[in-house]
Design a protein around this motif. Structure first.
Motif, mmCIF file in Angstrom:
data_model
loop_
_atom_site.group_PDB
_atom_site.id
_atom_site.type_symbol
_atom_site.label_atom_id
_atom_site.label_comp_id
_atom_site.label_asym_id
_atom_site.label_seq_id
_atom_site.Cartn_x
_atom_site.Cartn_y
_atom_site.Cartn_z
ATOM 1 N N ALA A 209 0.826 -1.196 0.000
ATOM 2 C CA ALA A 209 0.000 0.000 0.000
ATOM 3 C C ALA A 209 0.867 1.255 0.000
ATOM 4 C CB ALA A 209 -0.902 0.012 1.230
ATOM 5 N N ALA A 210 0.628 2.146 -0.943
ATOM 6 C CA ALA A 210 1.281 3.444 -0.938
ATOM 7 C C ALA A 210 0.521 4.356 0.018
ATOM 8 C CB ALA A 210 1.293 4.040 -2.343
ATOM 9 N N TYR A 211 1.256 5.095 0.839
ATOM 10 C CA TYR A 211 0.629 5.931 1.860
ATOM 11 C C TYR A 211 -0.163 7.055 1.207
ATOM 12 C CZ TYR A 211 0.326 9.110 5.840
ATOM 13 O OH TYR A 211 -0.114 9.958 6.817
ATOM 14 N N ASN A 212 -1.480 7.048 1.391
ATOM 15 C CA ASN A 212 -2.356 8.029 0.779
ATOM 16 C C ASN A 212 -3.643 8.093 1.599
ATOM 17 O OD1 ASN A 212 -4.164 9.510 -0.737
ATOM 18 N ND2 ASN A 212 -3.717 8.487 -2.669
ATOM 19 N N PRO A 213 -3.868 9.162 2.383
ATOM 20 C CA PRO A 213 -5.074 9.222 3.209
ATOM 21 C C PRO A 213 -6.366 9.119 2.413
ATOM 22 C CG PRO A 213 -3.511 10.902 3.875
ATOM 23 C CD PRO A 213 -2.996 10.311 2.597
ATOM 24 N N GLY A 214 -6.319 9.500 1.125
ATOM 25 C CA GLY A 214 -7.519 9.449 0.307
ATOM 26 C C GLY A 214 -7.821 8.091 -0.266
ATOM 27 N N ALA A 215 -6.919 7.115 -0.106
ATOM 28 C CA ALA A 215 -7.134 5.766 -0.629
ATOM 29 C C ALA A 215 -6.300 4.809 0.206
ATOM 30 C CB ALA A 215 -6.726 5.691 -2.104
ATOM 31 N N THR A 216 -6.916 4.146 1.164
ATOM 32 C CA THR A 216 -6.166 3.390 2.165
ATOM 33 C C THR A 216 -6.176 1.883 1.936
ATOM 34 O OG1 THR A 216 -8.093 3.313 3.645
ATOM 35 C CG2 THR A 216 -6.576 5.164 3.889
ATOM 36 N N ASP A 266 -3.839 2.334 8.242
ATOM 37 C CA ASP A 266 -4.397 3.458 8.966
ATOM 38 C C ASP A 266 -4.150 4.740 8.167
ATOM 39 O OD1 ASP A 266 -4.851 5.572 10.726
ATOM 40 O OD2 ASP A 266 -4.115 4.480 12.457
ATOM 41 N N PRO A 267 -5.191 5.535 7.873
ATOM 42 C CA PRO A 267 -4.968 6.749 7.076
ATOM 43 C C PRO A 267 -4.204 7.842 7.803
ATOM 44 C CG PRO A 267 -7.229 6.624 7.822
ATOM 45 C CD PRO A 267 -6.600 5.319 8.177
ATOM 46 N N SER A 268 -4.001 7.714 9.116
ATOM 47 C CA SER A 268 -3.257 8.739 9.840
ATOM 48 C C SER A 268 -1.756 8.545 9.746
ATOM 49 C CB SER A 268 -3.681 8.782 11.309
ATOM 50 O OG SER A 268 -3.819 7.497 11.844
ATOM 51 N N MET A 269 -1.303 7.354 9.420
ATOM 52 C CA MET A 269 0.106 7.065 9.188
ATOM 53 C C MET A 269 0.175 5.643 8.635
ATOM 54 S SD MET A 269 1.626 6.481 13.010
ATOM 55 C CE MET A 269 1.369 8.199 13.402
ATOM 56 N N GLN A 278 -7.908 -5.471 14.077
ATOM 57 C CA GLN A 278 -6.981 -4.356 14.220
ATOM 58 C C GLN A 278 -7.702 -3.063 13.823
ATOM 59 O OE1 GLN A 278 -3.469 -5.373 11.958
ATOM 60 N NE2 GLN A 278 -2.927 -7.041 13.360
ATOM 61 N N LYS A 279 -7.517 -2.024 14.611
ATOM 62 C CA LYS A 279 -8.336 -0.824 14.413
ATOM 63 C C LYS A 279 -7.643 0.418 14.962
ATOM 64 C CE LYS A 279 -10.824 -1.438 18.799
ATOM 65 N NZ LYS A 279 -12.153 -1.542 19.426
ATOM 66 N N THR A 280 -8.190 1.568 14.564
ATOM 67 C CA THR A 280 -7.804 2.850 15.135
ATOM 68 C C THR A 280 -9.054 3.507 15.702
ATOM 69 O OG1 THR A 280 -5.893 3.252 13.719
ATOM 70 C CG2 THR A 280 -6.973 5.175 14.642
ATOM 71 N N THR A 281 -8.971 3.937 16.947
ATOM 72 C CA THR A 281 -10.098 4.593 17.615
ATOM 73 C C THR A 281 -9.668 5.978 18.070
ATOM 74 O OG1 THR A 281 -10.891 2.448 18.413
ATOM 75 C CG2 THR A 281 -11.793 4.412 19.467
ATOM 76 N N ARG A 282 -10.517 6.964 17.808
ATOM 77 C CA ARG A 282 -10.272 8.335 18.250
ATOM 78 C C ARG A 282 -11.393 8.793 19.175
ATOM 79 N NH1 ARG A 282 -8.271 8.208 13.196
ATOM 80 N NH2 ARG A 282 -6.281 9.245 12.793
ATOM 81 N N TYR A 283 -10.987 9.592 20.165
ATOM 82 C CA TYR A 283 -11.924 10.258 21.063
ATOM 83 C C TYR A 283 -11.596 11.743 21.025
ATOM 84 C CZ TYR A 283 -12.299 5.468 22.846
ATOM 85 O OH TYR A 283 -12.457 4.109 22.954
ATOM 86 N N MET A 284 -12.586 12.555 20.715
ATOM 87 C CA MET A 284 -12.365 13.995 20.608
ATOM 88 C C MET A 284 -13.316 14.741 21.524
ATOM 89 S SD MET A 284 -13.137 16.655 17.450
ATOM 90 C CE MET A 284 -11.959 16.001 16.286
ATOM 91 N N VAL A 285 -12.798 15.714 22.252
ATOM 92 C CA VAL A 285 -13.613 16.683 22.968
ATOM 93 C C VAL A 285 -13.148 18.062 22.518
ATOM 94 C CG1 VAL A 285 -12.053 16.586 24.959
ATOM 95 C CG2 VAL A 285 -14.344 17.537 25.213
ATOM 96 N N SER A 286 -14.071 18.902 22.104
ATOM 97 C CA SER A 286 -13.696 20.198 21.540
ATOM 98 C C SER A 286 -14.847 21.176 21.713
ATOM 99 C CB SER A 286 -13.332 20.056 20.059
ATOM 100 O OG SER A 286 -14.431 19.535 19.327
ATOM 101 N N GLY A 287 -14.555 22.438 21.432
ATOM 102 C CA GLY A 287 -15.604 23.439 21.576
ATOM 103 C C GLY A 287 -15.186 24.792 21.049
#
Length: 402
Positions: A209-216, A266-269, A278-287
């Motif tokens: 796989a070539a690293y490309n966030p638009g096509a993983t 993983d599209p982040s790296m 196998q997975k990537t999980t994100r938790y965001m708190v923002s405002g």
């Protein structure tokens, strides 16, 4: 002499698809005048000239190649795109809606998002008094929350330099729901196959796989494995006129790759996600807080990638924008990333924008990336630098909206 092989057939099929799509687009545009604005053609042309010191030509270089001057392709202040958006009243507070949005590189005219014609969005939906439902390729709740919590947005110098998934947070094969009741918001997306585009590359690198966030390299739907390449995002919060607070959950799964012997990543790296466990999980708190002409925005994003071992990152960000005059906007943002393997960095961005009209603006950006001895984040998203670099970037840009 004409070749009758698979590559020729593929080219012919691509040409036929492009011709058919352009014909549909022309038809939809022609309907605008007849349907009293029910179909809208819109877009953004945004291009800049970027200078960065201590630039590298590829990841892993131990010494910088020197400074670089480039015309932007992915994003300057905003990604360039054009689209068609439609709405039809059905009565009783119900509306049929759709959107087709194309992302392109203004410096070459090439397609973005994994070389897709409508890679930014391609969905149809229904607005109801109880919320909006959509089906197709679309942005997810992580992207929606980010737009409300950063003053810089998806610019070349932005959070995209620390996590390239964030400005590319969209999913194929997705169903979504988003509703707002007296400023309280609730939403979610479910994708049965988060990415249907191929990222070709050497079999010896990243599992092909070539690293490309638009096509993983994660296929759409995998028979016999309903969790392969699945993605779920959820949003809950409060969006008031003066302040807002939101929480986001984002879970994306791996699966078999589209190429022989390859896997998804993983599209982040370029971390391989070889199966649905196998997975990537994100938790965001923002405002955000709006104080007259001043806007304050910020948040925190925790990411955990689970493969044979766990890899975790934390991003903290905050910024402010101010309009000293109706045609001038000043913005600044500070962000920091920390990781399991101590690849830590601080990033500082400032932007000044002058509005020539309601649709046209000129701007300049200044970015500074402060890497520690292990980190090599580039100040310009999608570019490269060397470990430990204290890198500066300067960008001059012009934007036209229509």
């Amino acid at each position: 002499m004409t070749r009758k092989d698979g590559s020729y057939q593929g080219i012919q099929e691509m040409k036929s698809t492009v011709r058919a799509t352009l014909a549909v687009a022309m038809l939809l545009v022609s309907l605008c005048a007849r349907a009293e604005g029910s179909v809208t053609l819109y877009g953004v042309l945004d291009v800049g000239v970027d200078w960065e010191n201590k630039a590298a030509t590829a990841p892993g270089q131990t010494a910088a190649s020197g400074s670089a001057v480039r015309m932007t392709s992915i994003s300057a202040a905003l990604p360039s795109r054009w689209g068609l958006r439609g709405k039809e009243e059905l009565g009783g507070g119900f509306n049929a809606i759709f959107e087709l949005e194309n992302g392109f590189a203004p410096n070459t005219g090439g397609l973005q998002q994994g070389n897709r014609l409508f890679g930014r969005s391609a969905w149809v939906g229904l607005e109801t008094p109880y919320g909006t439902f959509r089906a197709g390729r679309q942005i997810n709740m992580t992207y929606i929350a980010l737009l409300r919590s950063t003053v810089i947005g998806p610019a070349l110098y932005s959070l995209a330099s620390l996590d390239p998934y964030l400005p590319s947070a969209r999913s194929d094969n997705a169903l979504s729901y988003l509703a707002e009741f007296r400023h309280f918001v609730l939403g979610g997306t479910y994708s049965s196959g988060r990415d249907a585009a191929v990222a070709t590359g050497s079999a010896a690198v990243n599992g092909g796989a070539a690293y490309n966030p638009g096509a993983t390299n994660c296929p759409g739907n995998v028979a016999g494995s309903p969790t392969s390449c699945r993605q779920i995002t959820a949003l809950a919060g409060y969006w008031g006129p003066q302040f807002g607070l939101q929480f986001v959950y984002d879970d994306l799964r791996g699966g078999p790759g589209l190429l022989p012997g390859s896997v998804s990543f993983d599209p982040s790296m370029p971390l391989l996600l070889a199966n649905s466990h196998q997975k990537t999980t994100r938790y965001m708190v923002s405002g955000y807080v709006q104080l007259a002409a001043v806007a304050l925005r910020g948040g925190m994003i925790h990411r955990k990638t689970t493969t044979a071992t766990d890899y975790q990152t934390n991003i903290f960000y905050g910024g402010a924008s101010y309009m000293p005059a109706p045609d001038i906007e000043l913005a600044g943002e500070v962000s920091r990333i920390t990781t399991t393997d101590q690849k830590n960095a601080n990033m500082y961005v400032m932007r000044a924008t002058y509005l020539l009209s309601k649709r046209t603006s000129v701007y300049t950006m200044l970015g500074f990336m402060q890497n520690n001895s292990r980190a090599s984040y580039s100040v310009g998203a999608g570019y490269f630098t060397v470990a430990g670099a204290k890198q500066t970037g300067v960008l001059l840009g012009l934007q036209e909206k229509f």
